[in-house]
Design a protein around this motif. Structure first.
Motif, mmCIF file in Angstrom:
data_model
loop_
_atom_site.group_PDB
_atom_site.id
_atom_site.type_symbol
_atom_site.label_atom_id
_atom_site.label_comp_id
_atom_site.label_asym_id
_atom_site.label_seq_id
_atom_site.Cartn_x
_atom_site.Cartn_y
_atom_site.Cartn_z
ATOM 1 N N GLU A 38 0.828 -1.208 0.000
ATOM 2 C CA GLU A 38 0.000 0.000 0.000
ATOM 3 C C GLU A 38 0.866 1.262 0.000
ATOM 4 O OE1 GLU A 38 -3.305 2.296 2.764
ATOM 5 O OE2 GLU A 38 -2.774 0.244 3.258
ATOM 6 N N ALA A 39 1.921 1.253 0.780
ATOM 7 C CA ALA A 39 2.801 2.419 0.901
ATOM 8 C C ALA A 39 3.760 2.542 -0.282
ATOM 9 C CB ALA A 39 3.592 2.329 2.201
ATOM 10 N N GLY A 40 3.792 1.532 -1.146
ATOM 11 C CA GLY A 40 4.709 1.572 -2.272
ATOM 12 C C GLY A 40 6.122 1.197 -1.898
ATOM 13 N N GLU A 41 6.292 0.545 -0.756
ATOM 14 C CA GLU A 41 7.617 0.132 -0.285
ATOM 15 C C GLU A 41 7.871 -1.318 -0.705
ATOM 16 O OE1 GLU A 41 7.543 0.598 3.933
ATOM 17 O OE2 GLU A 41 6.948 2.686 3.787
ATOM 18 N N GLY A 42 9.095 -1.619 -1.004
ATOM 19 C CA GLY A 42 9.458 -2.998 -1.311
ATOM 20 C C GLY A 42 8.902 -3.462 -2.636
ATOM 21 N N PRO A 43 8.889 -4.777 -2.844
ATOM 22 C CA PRO A 43 8.448 -5.316 -4.122
ATOM 23 C C PRO A 43 6.934 -5.177 -4.296
ATOM 24 C CG PRO A 43 8.835 -7.093 -2.587
ATOM 25 C CD PRO A 43 9.270 -5.819 -1.903
ATOM 26 N N GLU A 44 6.509 -5.177 -5.531
ATOM 27 C CA GLU A 44 5.076 -5.199 -5.821
ATOM 28 C C GLU A 44 4.607 -6.642 -5.744
ATOM 29 O OE1 GLU A 44 4.208 -3.409 -9.564
ATOM 30 O OE2 GLU A 44 5.402 -1.650 -9.102
ATOM 31 N N PRO A 45 3.307 -6.850 -5.567
ATOM 32 C CA PRO A 45 2.804 -8.226 -5.575
ATOM 33 C C PRO A 45 3.075 -8.862 -6.940
ATOM 34 C CG PRO A 45 1.025 -6.654 -5.120
ATOM 35 C CD PRO A 45 2.264 -5.875 -5.345
ATOM 36 N N ASP A 46 3.349 -10.158 -6.932
ATOM 37 C CA ASP A 46 3.538 -10.843 -8.208
ATOM 38 C C ASP A 46 2.186 -10.965 -8.914
ATOM 39 O OD1 ASP A 46 2.164 -13.066 -7.117
ATOM 40 O OD2 ASP A 46 4.021 -14.087 -6.588
ATOM 41 N N ALA A 47 2.212 -11.477 -10.125
ATOM 42 C CA ALA A 47 0.990 -11.535 -10.939
ATOM 43 C C ALA A 47 -0.106 -12.367 -10.277
ATOM 44 C CB ALA A 47 1.312 -12.083 -12.326
ATOM 45 N N ALA A 48 0.250 -13.485 -9.671
ATOM 46 C CA ALA A 48 -0.749 -14.333 -9.015
ATOM 47 C C ALA A 48 -1.375 -13.623 -7.819
ATOM 48 C CB ALA A 48 -0.124 -15.655 -8.581
ATOM 49 N N ALA A 49 -0.555 -12.953 -7.016
ATOM 50 C CA ALA A 49 -1.074 -12.209 -5.865
ATOM 51 C C ALA A 49 -1.956 -11.052 -6.325
ATOM 52 C CB ALA A 49 0.070 -11.692 -5.003
ATOM 53 N N ALA A 50 -1.543 -10.354 -7.366
ATOM 54 C CA ALA A 50 -2.344 -9.246 -7.891
ATOM 55 C C ALA A 50 -3.694 -9.743 -8.392
ATOM 56 C CB ALA A 50 -1.582 -8.524 -9.005
ATOM 57 N N GLU A 51 -3.714 -10.900 -9.034
ATOM 58 C CA GLU A 51 -4.979 -11.484 -9.513
ATOM 59 C C GLU A 51 -5.880 -11.853 -8.339
ATOM 60 O OE1 GLU A 51 -8.001 -13.066 -11.918
ATOM 61 O OE2 GLU A 51 -6.331 -11.747 -12.442
ATOM 62 N N ARG A 52 -5.307 -12.443 -7.296
ATOM 63 C CA ARG A 52 -6.105 -12.780 -6.105
ATOM 64 C C ARG A 52 -6.680 -11.518 -5.461
ATOM 65 N NH1 ARG A 52 -1.450 -16.086 -4.962
ATOM 66 N NH2 ARG A 52 -1.956 -18.258 -5.381
#
Length: 119
Positions: A38-52
């Motif tokens: 949410e804060a834009g820190e660290g890695p972004e969610p991977d594609a599977a996590a983003a889909e979930r």
């Protein structure tokens, strides 16, 4: 999904369900990761996590609009007979979205009947 869209999705879900549950919905093992997303820190969610997370957001919006935030929150946490009596959150975490989405979609529009067909 672009980074600003995923941050907005995570922000909304964090506010509605709490960051620990959002992390679980995404399949992440780190319970604090959704706050960092949410804060834009660290890695972004991977594609599977983003889909979930997108699927969870769709479910949240549908249920919250028709039943309110308390019922929507309970829907994610409670045992769901259409998903083998597992909480929706565990279904998101343990299954691929191809497996989870049909079971979720079956009951979102009509929360007024049970799996045995009783009303």
């Amino acid at each position: 999904m672009n980074p600003s869209m995923i941050r907005e999705t995570v922000r909304c879900l964090n506010n509605a369900l709490g960051p620990t549950l959002v992390a679980a919905l995404s399949g992440a093992r780190d319970r604090t990761i959704s706050a960092r997303w949410e804060a834009g820190e660290g890695p972004e969610p991977d594609a599977a996590a983003a889909e979930r997370l997108q699927c969870a957001m769709e479910a949240w919006k549908l249920i919250e609009a028709s039943e309110g935030p308390d019922v929507a929150r309970l829907w994610f946490l409670g045992a769901n007979p259409w998903l083998g009596v597992r909480p929706v959150a565990l279904t998101f975490r343990r299954r691929s979205q191809q497996d989870a989405r049909p079971g979720l979609a079956v009951r979102i529009p009509a929360l007024d009947t049970d799996p045995a067909g009783r009303t």
